[in-house]
Design a protein around this motif. Structure first.
Motif, short mmCIF file in Angstrom:
data_model
loop_
_atom_site.label_atom_id
_atom_site.label_comp_id
_atom_site.label_asym_id
_atom_site.label_seq_id
_atom_site.Cartn_x
_atom_site.Cartn_y
_atom_site.Cartn_z
N GLY A 37 11.77 2.69 19.64
CA GLY A 37 12.81 3.14 18.73
C GLY A 37 12.31 3.73 17.43
N THR A 38 11.11 3.32 17.01
CA THR A 38 10.60 3.77 15.71
C THR A 38 9.46 4.79 15.82
OG1 THR A 38 9.05 1.90 15.61
CG2 THR A 38 11.23 1.58 14.62
N ARG A 39 8.82 4.85 16.99
CA ARG A 39 7.69 5.77 17.20
C ARG A 39 6.66 5.65 16.09
NH1 ARG A 39 7.85 7.41 22.30
NH2 ARG A 39 6.73 9.32 21.81
N PRO A 40 6.10 4.47 15.88
CA PRO A 40 5.15 4.26 14.78
C PRO A 40 3.79 4.90 15.05
CG PRO A 40 5.19 2.33 16.15
CD PRO A 40 6.26 3.25 16.69
N ASP A 41 3.00 5.03 14.00
CA ASP A 41 1.63 5.50 14.15
C ASP A 41 0.73 4.37 14.66
OD1 ASP A 41 2.11 8.13 12.93
OD2 ASP A 41 2.40 6.98 11.09
N LEU A 42 1.08 3.14 14.30
CA LEU A 42 0.24 2.00 14.64
C LEU A 42 1.10 0.76 14.91
CD1 LEU A 42 -2.81 0.82 14.56
CD2 LEU A 42 -2.14 -0.02 12.31
N VAL A 43 0.71 -0.01 15.92
CA VAL A 43 1.36 -1.30 16.19
C VAL A 43 0.30 -2.39 16.12
CG1 VAL A 43 2.66 -2.69 17.82
CG2 VAL A 43 3.06 -0.23 17.70
N LEU A 44 0.54 -3.39 15.26
CA LEU A 44 -0.31 -4.57 15.23
C LEU A 44 0.28 -5.57 16.22
CD1 LEU A 44 -0.90 -3.29 12.34
CD2 LEU A 44 -1.55 -5.59 11.66
N LEU A 45 -0.46 -5.90 17.26
CA LEU A 45 0.04 -6.75 18.33
C LEU A 45 -0.76 -8.04 18.43
CD1 LEU A 45 0.62 -4.34 21.36
CD2 LEU A 45 2.37 -5.71 20.23
N ASP A 46 -0.06 -9.16 18.36
CA ASP A 46 -0.71 -10.44 18.63
C ASP A 46 -1.01 -10.47 20.13
OD1 ASP A 46 -1.65 -13.02 18.58
OD2 ASP A 46 0.33 -13.95 18.44
N ILE A 47 -2.20 -10.91 20.51
CA ILE A 47 -2.56 -10.94 21.92
C ILE A 47 -1.70 -11.95 22.68
CG2 ILE A 47 -4.35 -11.68 23.54
CD1 ILE A 47 -6.39 -10.23 21.94
N ARG A 48 -1.49 -13.12 22.08
CA ARG A 48 -0.77 -14.19 22.77
C ARG A 48 0.66 -14.31 22.22
NH1 ARG A 48 -5.31 -18.99 23.43
NH2 ARG A 48 -6.93 -17.66 24.36
N GLN A 97 0.81 -1.21 0.00
CA GLN A 97 0.00 0.00 0.00
C GLN A 97 0.85 1.26 0.00
OE1 GLN A 97 -3.60 -0.44 -0.15
NE2 GLN A 97 -2.57 -2.38 -0.69
N ASP A 98 0.44 2.23 -0.81
CA ASP A 98 1.18 3.48 -0.92
C ASP A 98 1.13 4.31 0.36
OD1 ASP A 98 1.84 2.85 -3.53
OD2 ASP A 98 0.13 3.95 -4.38
N ASP A 99 0.07 4.15 1.17
CA ASP A 99 -0.09 4.99 2.36
C ASP A 99 0.33 4.28 3.64
OD1 ASP A 99 -2.22 3.20 2.20
OD2 ASP A 99 -3.59 4.55 3.27
N ILE A 100 0.92 3.09 3.53
CA ILE A 100 1.35 2.33 4.71
C ILE A 100 2.79 1.87 4.52
CG2 ILE A 100 0.94 0.28 6.16
CD1 ILE A 100 -1.97 0.30 5.19
N THR A 101 3.61 2.04 5.55
CA THR A 101 4.98 1.54 5.50
C THR A 101 5.28 0.82 6.81
OG1 THR A 101 7.31 2.13 5.22
CG2 THR A 101 5.96 3.69 6.43
N VAL A 102 5.89 -0.34 6.73
CA VAL A 102 6.25 -1.12 7.91
C VAL A 102 7.64 -0.70 8.36
CG1 VAL A 102 6.63 -3.42 8.88
CG2 VAL A 102 4.81 -3.06 7.19
N VAL A 103 7.74 -0.15 9.57
CA VAL A 103 9.02 0.37 10.06
C VAL A 103 9.69 -0.56 11.06
CG1 VAL A 103 8.36 2.76 9.66
CG2 VAL A 103 7.85 1.69 11.88
N GLY A 104 9.02 -1.67 11.40
CA GLY A 104 9.62 -2.59 12.35
C GLY A 104 8.81 -3.85 12.53
N GLU A 105 9.48 -4.91 13.01
CA GLU A 105 8.84 -6.19 13.30
C GLU A 105 9.29 -6.66 14.68
OE1 GLU A 105 9.10 -9.24 10.26
OE2 GLU A 105 9.80 -7.74 8.81
N ALA A 106 8.46 -7.50 15.31
CA ALA A 106 8.81 -8.05 16.62
C ALA A 106 8.22 -9.44 16.75
CB ALA A 106 8.30 -7.14 17.74
N GLU A 107 8.94 -10.32 17.46
CA GLU A 107 8.48 -11.69 17.62
C GLU A 107 7.97 -11.99 19.03
OE1 GLU A 107 12.85 -13.73 18.47
OE2 GLU A 107 11.89 -13.93 16.50
N ASP A 108 8.02 -11.01 19.92
CA ASP A 108 7.44 -11.17 21.25
C ASP A 108 7.10 -9.79 21.81
OD1 ASP A 108 9.74 -10.06 22.78
OD2 ASP A 108 10.75 -11.88 22.12
N GLU A 139 8.12 -8.12 24.55
CA GLU A 139 9.23 -7.26 24.98
C GLU A 139 9.90 -6.59 23.79
OE1 GLU A 139 11.93 -9.38 27.45
OE2 GLU A 139 10.50 -9.66 29.08
N GLN A 140 10.09 -7.36 22.74
CA GLN A 140 10.71 -6.78 21.55
C GLN A 140 9.79 -5.74 20.92
OE1 GLN A 140 11.46 -9.49 18.24
NE2 GLN A 140 13.33 -8.37 17.70
N ALA A 141 8.49 -5.97 20.95
CA ALA A 141 7.54 -5.01 20.40
C ALA A 141 7.64 -3.66 21.10
CB ALA A 141 6.12 -5.56 20.51
#
Length: 221
Positions: free
Chosen positions: A45-56, A24-35, A37-39
């Protein structure tokens, strides 16, 4: 541009979301996390507009991560929770923690993009019937818990606006229903949020259910 971080302990799922969002032209992924604490670290560090977080997630679940991310961002970062099950026991807690909504992992591409854009705008993803049903069920299960606050400090109009928010109406729809302007609706919402100590519409919905202003399964609920 919506700067996004994707956090999920399943690499295949995480990569899939990243690849889809990156088209998508209006969305950019600036980081990934596998748990969790890392999220929290990546978000700091990235100060994103949005974080998609897995509950578990391991080490720190998504709810705890959401609380830390939201507290550190001072409202500039929004959180969208990801869950595998429609009746996940943590959905209520996720919304109460300040998440803007939740999305099933098997959602369609269109539903994912819609959710990201809605929550990034600061709105709650509360229109789908499944979301309102889940909130109703989780709040109903806690009906024995006395409410932490009442509505005595609200005016009759503010309480009416709170009920309509809980029923899923947008600001424009509330304005039409009450025959007032959009500006007046926003004023009422800002005041009732301040009086009840609410962060967003998701918490407003939960509060309306907890206070008994809206009943699970009731008219318009």
């Amino acid at each position: 541009m919506i700067r996004t971080v994707v956090a999920d302990d399943q690499a295949v799922v995480r990569t899939g979301f990243v690849n889809l969002l990156s088209t998508q032209d209006d969305i950019t992924v600036v980081g990934e996390a596998e748990d969790g604490e890392q999220a929290v670290r990546v978000a700091a560090g990235t100060r994103p507009d949005l974080v998609l977080l897995d509950i578990r997630m391991p080490r720190m679940n998504g709810i705890e991560a959401a609380r830390e991310i939201l507290a550190a961002s001072d409202g500039t970062t929004k959180v969208l929770m990801l869950t595998t099950f429609g009746l996940d026991e943590y959905v209520y807690d996720a919304l109460a923690a300040g998440a803007g909504g939740f999305l099933l992992k098997d959602a369609t591409f269109a539903e994912l993009l819609h959710a990201v854009r809605v929550v990034a705008r600061g709105e709650a993803l509360l229109s789908p019937e499944i979301t309102k049903r889940l909130i109703g069920e989780f709040v109903s299960s806690r009906a024995s818990r006395p409410p932490a606050r009442g509505t005595d400090e609200l005016t009759a109009r503010e309480e009416e606006v709170l009920v309509l928010i809980a029923k899923g109406l947008s600001n424009a729809e509330i304005a039409v229903r009450l025959t007032i302007t959009d500006h007046t609706v926003k004023t009422h919402i800002n005041r009732l949020f301040a009086k009840l100590g609410l962060r967003d519409r998701a918490q407003a919905v939960i509060t309306a259910y907890e206070l008994g202003l809206v009943r699970p399964g009731g008219p318009g609920a």
